[in-house]
Design a protein around this motif. Structure first.
Motif, mmCIF file in Angstrom:
data_model
loop_
_atom_site.group_PDB
_atom_site.id
_atom_site.type_symbol
_atom_site.label_atom_id
_atom_site.label_comp_id
_atom_site.label_asym_id
_atom_site.label_seq_id
_atom_site.Cartn_x
_atom_site.Cartn_y
_atom_site.Cartn_z
ATOM 1 N N LEU A 1 0.825 -1.210 0.000
ATOM 2 C CA LEU A 1 0.000 0.000 0.000
ATOM 3 C C LEU A 1 0.859 1.260 0.000
ATOM 4 O O LEU A 1 0.581 2.215 -0.740
ATOM 5 C CB LEU A 1 -0.926 0.002 1.215
ATOM 6 N N VAL A 2 1.901 1.264 0.823
ATOM 7 C CA VAL A 2 2.776 2.444 0.889
ATOM 8 C C VAL A 2 3.397 2.718 -0.475
ATOM 9 O O VAL A 2 3.439 3.866 -0.940
ATOM 10 C CB VAL A 2 3.866 2.254 1.961
ATOM 11 N N ASN A 3 3.888 1.680 -1.129
ATOM 12 C CA ASN A 3 4.492 1.859 -2.454
ATOM 13 C C ASN A 3 3.470 2.391 -3.458
ATOM 14 O O ASN A 3 3.792 3.249 -4.298
ATOM 15 C CB ASN A 3 5.063 0.528 -2.956
ATOM 16 N N LEU A 4 2.238 1.897 -3.382
ATOM 17 C CA LEU A 4 1.196 2.391 -4.278
ATOM 18 C C LEU A 4 0.860 3.841 -3.967
ATOM 19 O O LEU A 4 0.673 4.663 -4.869
ATOM 20 C CB LEU A 4 -0.051 1.521 -4.160
ATOM 21 N N TYR A 5 0.788 4.177 -2.669
ATOM 22 C CA TYR A 5 0.490 5.555 -2.283
ATOM 23 C C TYR A 5 1.531 6.524 -2.835
ATOM 24 O O TYR A 5 1.201 7.624 -3.293
ATOM 25 C CB TYR A 5 0.450 5.675 -0.759
ATOM 26 N N VAL A 6 2.801 6.135 -2.754
ATOM 27 C CA VAL A 6 3.864 7.006 -3.259
ATOM 28 C C VAL A 6 3.655 7.284 -4.744
ATOM 29 O O VAL A 6 3.797 8.424 -5.206
ATOM 30 C CB VAL A 6 5.244 6.361 -3.017
ATOM 31 N N LYS A 7 3.294 6.256 -5.476
ATOM 32 C CA LYS A 7 3.030 6.418 -6.907
ATOM 33 C C LYS A 7 1.828 7.331 -7.140
ATOM 34 O O LYS A 7 1.859 8.224 -7.988
ATOM 35 C CB LYS A 7 2.791 5.045 -7.538
ATOM 36 N N ILE A 8 0.761 7.108 -6.371
ATOM 37 C CA ILE A 8 -0.453 7.916 -6.529
ATOM 38 C C ILE A 8 -0.186 9.374 -6.181
ATOM 39 O O ILE A 8 -0.645 10.293 -6.873
ATOM 40 C CB ILE A 8 -1.587 7.353 -5.649
ATOM 41 N N VAL A 9 0.564 9.599 -5.101
ATOM 42 C CA VAL A 9 0.884 10.970 -4.692
ATOM 43 C C VAL A 9 1.604 11.693 -5.818
ATOM 44 O O VAL A 9 1.304 12.857 -6.137
ATOM 45 C CB VAL A 9 1.740 10.961 -3.413
ATOM 46 N N TYR A 10 2.565 11.011 -6.429
ATOM 47 C CA TYR A 10 3.309 11.650 -7.520
ATOM 48 C C TYR A 10 2.394 11.959 -8.702
ATOM 49 O O TYR A 10 2.406 13.069 -9.247
ATOM 50 C CB TYR A 10 4.457 10.751 -7.974
ATOM 51 N N GLU A 11 1.582 10.979 -9.117
ATOM 52 C CA GLU A 11 0.707 11.178 -10.269
ATOM 53 C C GLU A 11 -0.288 12.312 -10.035
ATOM 54 O O GLU A 11 -0.533 13.141 -10.906
ATOM 55 C CB GLU A 11 -0.041 9.884 -10.585
ATOM 56 N N ARG A 12 -0.849 12.346 -8.839
ATOM 57 C CA ARG A 12 -1.858 13.373 -8.554
ATOM 58 C C ARG A 12 -1.234 14.746 -8.357
ATOM 59 O O ARG A 12 -1.890 15.766 -8.583
ATOM 60 C CB ARG A 12 -2.662 12.972 -7.328
ATOM 61 N N SER A 13 0.032 14.767 -7.940
ATOM 62 C CA SER A 13 0.689 16.067 -7.757
ATOM 63 C C SER A 13 0.827 16.810 -9.079
ATOM 64 O O SER A 13 0.896 18.043 -9.103
ATOM 65 C CB SER A 13 2.069 15.861 -7.121
ATOM 66 N N LEU A 14 0.863 16.066 -10.186
ATOM 67 C CA LEU A 14 0.993 16.689 -11.497
ATOM 68 C C LEU A 14 -0.262 17.459 -11.888
ATOM 69 O O LEU A 14 -0.210 18.327 -12.765
ATOM 70 C CB LEU A 14 1.294 15.615 -12.558
ATOM 71 N N SER A 15 -1.385 17.120 -11.265
ATOM 72 C CA SER A 15 -2.632 17.810 -11.580
ATOM 73 C C SER A 15 -3.252 18.455 -10.344
ATOM 74 O O SER A 15 -4.454 18.661 -10.282
ATOM 75 C CB SER A 15 -3.637 16.832 -12.208
ATOM 76 N N SER B 1 -5.850 10.264 -10.381
ATOM 77 C CA SER B 1 -4.750 9.695 -11.159
ATOM 78 C C SER B 1 -5.162 9.533 -12.610
ATOM 79 O O SER B 1 -6.217 8.981 -12.920
ATOM 80 C CB SER B 1 -4.342 8.338 -10.576
ATOM 81 N N GLY B 2 -4.318 10.040 -13.508
ATOM 82 C CA GLY B 2 -4.576 9.881 -14.933
ATOM 83 C C GLY B 2 -5.404 11.002 -15.533
ATOM 84 O O GLY B 2 -5.537 11.087 -16.743
ATOM 85 N N SER B 3 -5.983 11.872 -14.713
ATOM 86 C CA SER B 3 -6.804 12.954 -15.256
ATOM 87 C C SER B 3 -5.923 14.118 -15.688
ATOM 88 O O SER B 3 -4.814 14.282 -15.216
ATOM 89 C CB SER B 3 -7.814 13.433 -14.210
ATOM 90 N N SER B 4 -6.426 14.942 -16.594
ATOM 91 C CA SER B 4 -5.683 16.105 -17.060
ATOM 92 C C SER B 4 -6.172 17.339 -16.330
ATOM 93 O O SER B 4 -7.369 17.498 -16.101
ATOM 94 C CB SER B 4 -5.865 16.278 -18.572
ATOM 95 N N ALA B 5 -5.235 18.213 -15.984
ATOM 96 C CA ALA B 5 -5.607 19.450 -15.311
ATOM 97 C C ALA B 5 -5.887 20.526 -16.352
ATOM 98 O O ALA B 5 -5.450 20.444 -17.495
ATOM 99 C CB ALA B 5 -4.465 19.884 -14.402
ATOM 100 N N HIS B 6 -6.648 21.531 -15.947
ATOM 101 C CA HIS B 6 -6.942 22.660 -16.817
ATOM 102 C C HIS B 6 -5.895 23.735 -16.569
ATOM 103 O O HIS B 6 -5.775 24.251 -15.455
ATOM 104 C CB HIS B 6 -8.343 23.203 -16.529
ATOM 105 N N ARG B 7 -5.146 24.071 -17.598
ATOM 106 C CA ARG B 7 -4.048 25.018 -17.449
ATOM 107 C C ARG B 7 -4.435 26.386 -17.984
ATOM 108 O O ARG B 7 -5.171 26.495 -18.981
ATOM 109 C CB ARG B 7 -2.817 24.481 -18.194
ATOM 110 N N CYS B 8 -3.943 27.432 -17.327
ATOM 111 C CA CYS B 8 -4.164 28.785 -17.836
ATOM 112 C C CYS B 8 -3.548 28.874 -19.230
ATOM 113 O O CYS B 8 -2.353 28.612 -19.406
ATOM 114 C CB CYS B 8 -3.534 29.816 -16.907
ATOM 115 N N SER B 9 -4.336 29.246 -20.213
ATOM 116 C CA SER B 9 -3.884 29.214 -21.606
ATOM 117 C C SER B 9 -2.950 30.365 -21.966
ATOM 118 O O SER B 9 -2.276 30.313 -22.988
ATOM 119 C CB SER B 9 -5.088 29.227 -22.548
ATOM 120 N N ARG B 10 -2.902 31.399 -21.120
ATOM 121 C CA ARG B 10 -2.042 32.543 -21.451
ATOM 122 C C ARG B 10 -0.631 32.362 -20.903
ATOM 123 O O ARG B 10 0.346 32.349 -21.641
ATOM 124 C CB ARG B 10 -2.645 33.841 -20.918
#
Length: 432
Positions: free
Chosen positions: A362-376, A387-396
């Motif tokens: 579980l800890v190893n999976l959490y570390v992976k999830i934390v990293y993936e979600r931090s990107l969005s 996890s796996g979703s795209s964030a909405h970025r300011c277009s300017r």
């Protein structure tokens, strides 16, 4: 986020860049201090303006000591902990069977060179985060151990003093690296978690545990303050994961999910532990009962027979006499999972390694999830994306990401003042 927060400790680092996880400028010649408080620093006018509107204008005058924030200064006459201690003689406070905890604020110099940017939990009865409340409580327990000449303190007083000083520094870091850095919300919880300096605290506790094992120390006081301190340290260790891993656990078996401690369960138990220890020590088994969910009678993970839990193992901590204690009676194993082993040789053989492996998986999976979600992670509300979703970025400017239009529109009130095309590459983020 962790790396960004570490940079705030450097002689020159931009607080706003750290807040949003942007890379710091390679050349720090452009970084300047806030002219008023001389504590917070920025790499550009845009960073200064944004951080001022969102965070710093609420703190600056207090950090600079131009004004004193109400209840940000400790006063023994009005501190409830100090008043309770004053009603008890010093001789009584030094007795191992007296559970009342003293107030370290009365004897420790908490002057870190700046005014506290938040009210003191000791004066208000409410800490801003559970992490700071836990650090403050650990200081009180260590002070109690010193006063009663507890073996875990006197066995190596130099090490004990170092642990105490480290916790004092951790308290200051909560104010400096966290409360000055970001506004209240999920980002603040994470900021405090990284600011506390958990590895250093853990290392000192582990060293002391090894020294205590050499003298065959066994804590027989019903309050067991040293073991209580280790419970609190273990709760701190889980901070980087507490906001993540609540859902979307690919590849995790039903067996693991049955004994998994979810983020909401963990946070609830942590709050209950802090409430139970409010102002005084309690019998150690009372804390075990809290972690059991309010009932010491539990079913053994192996044989499924009812048993009365007698001890606790916080998974992930090096425990030099764990095998002995596991064989002496039912023990609760608590970490990312929660399970009871009755102590029979058969259940020990069949279950111990399995439970520890489940926790590690579980800890190893959490570390992976934390990293993936931090990107969005949303730059307004601070909540992590799925996890796996795209964030909405300011277009300017391409420097901000949001979880949706609502957060984007609310942030625009300030962001429109600093948003510009052609922003430096080090601040740009991914997203749609």
């Amino acid at each position: 986020m962790a790396e960004a927060l570490k940079l705030v400790c450097e002689p020159k680092a931009c607080f706003n860049c750290a807040c949003y996880g942007w890379e710091q400028p390679v050349e720090n010649n452009s970084i300047q201090q806030c002219a008023k408080c001389k504590m917070v620093m920025y790499c550009s006018r845009q960073c200064q303006k944004e951080h001022w509107e969102k965070v710093h204008k609420h703190h600056c005058r207090f950090i600079a000591k131009l004004k004193v924030l109400p209840k940000s200064v400790h006063h023994q006459a009005t501190c409830s902990d100090c008043k309770e201690e004053a009603n008890i003689s010093q001789l009584e406070m030094c007795k191992p069977d007296n559970p009342v905890l003293g107030c370290p604020m009365a004897i420790v110099d908490m002057n870190f060179g700046f005014g506290p940017p938040v009210p003191l939990g000791e004066m208000t009865g409410k800490f801003i985060t559970k992490a700071e409340a836990t650090v403050a409580l650990m200081l009180r327990i260590l002070l109690k151990m010193k006063n009663i000449k507890h073996t875990a303190w006197v066995n190596n007083t130099k090490l004990s003093d170092e642990l105490f000083s480290t916790l004092v520094k951790a308290r200051g870091n909560c104010w400096l690296r966290a409360y000055m850095l970001t506004k209240a919300g999920p980002n603040l919880v994470k900021a405090v978690g990284f600011a506390v300096g958990i590895p250093e605290i853990e290392n000192l506790i582990e060293i002391n545990d090894k020294l205590l094992a050499l003298v065959k120390f066994k804590e027989d006081n019903e309050f067991r303050p040293w073991e209580t301190l280790k419970i609190l340290a273990s709760l701190l260790l889980t901070i980087p994961l507490e906001q993540d891993g609540n859902e979307g656990l690919p590849g995790i078996s039903e067996d693991i999910l049955k004994i998994r401690v979810s983020a909401s369960q963990f946070n609830s138990l942590w709050e209950q532990i802090l409430e139970t220890l409010s102002g005084r020590l309690v019998p150690f088994l009372t804390l075990v009962e809290v972690l059991c969910g309010g009932q010491l009678t539990q079913k053994c993970y192996g044989c499924l027979e009812d048993c009365a839990v007698k001890d606790l193992d916080m998974i992930g901590r090096v425990d030099h006499d764990l095998d002995v204690r596991l064989g002496q009676g039912p023990v609760l194993l608590f970490g990312s999972v929660k399970a009871v082993i009755c102590g029979s040789p058969h259940c020990l053989k069949q279950c111990k390694a399995k439970i520890y492996k489940y926790d590690l998986d579980l800890v190893n999976l959490y570390v992976k999830i934390v990293y993936e979600r931090s990107l969005s992670r949303c730059d307004f509300c601070g909540l992590a994306g799925t996890s796996g979703s795209s964030a909405h970025r300011c277009s300017r400017c391409l420097t901000k990401v949001y979880c949706g239009e609502e957060c984007r529109d609310q942030d625009w009130v300030v962001h429109k003042e600093v948003c510009r095309e052609g922003e430096v590459d080090r601040k740009r983020k991914g997203g749609q």
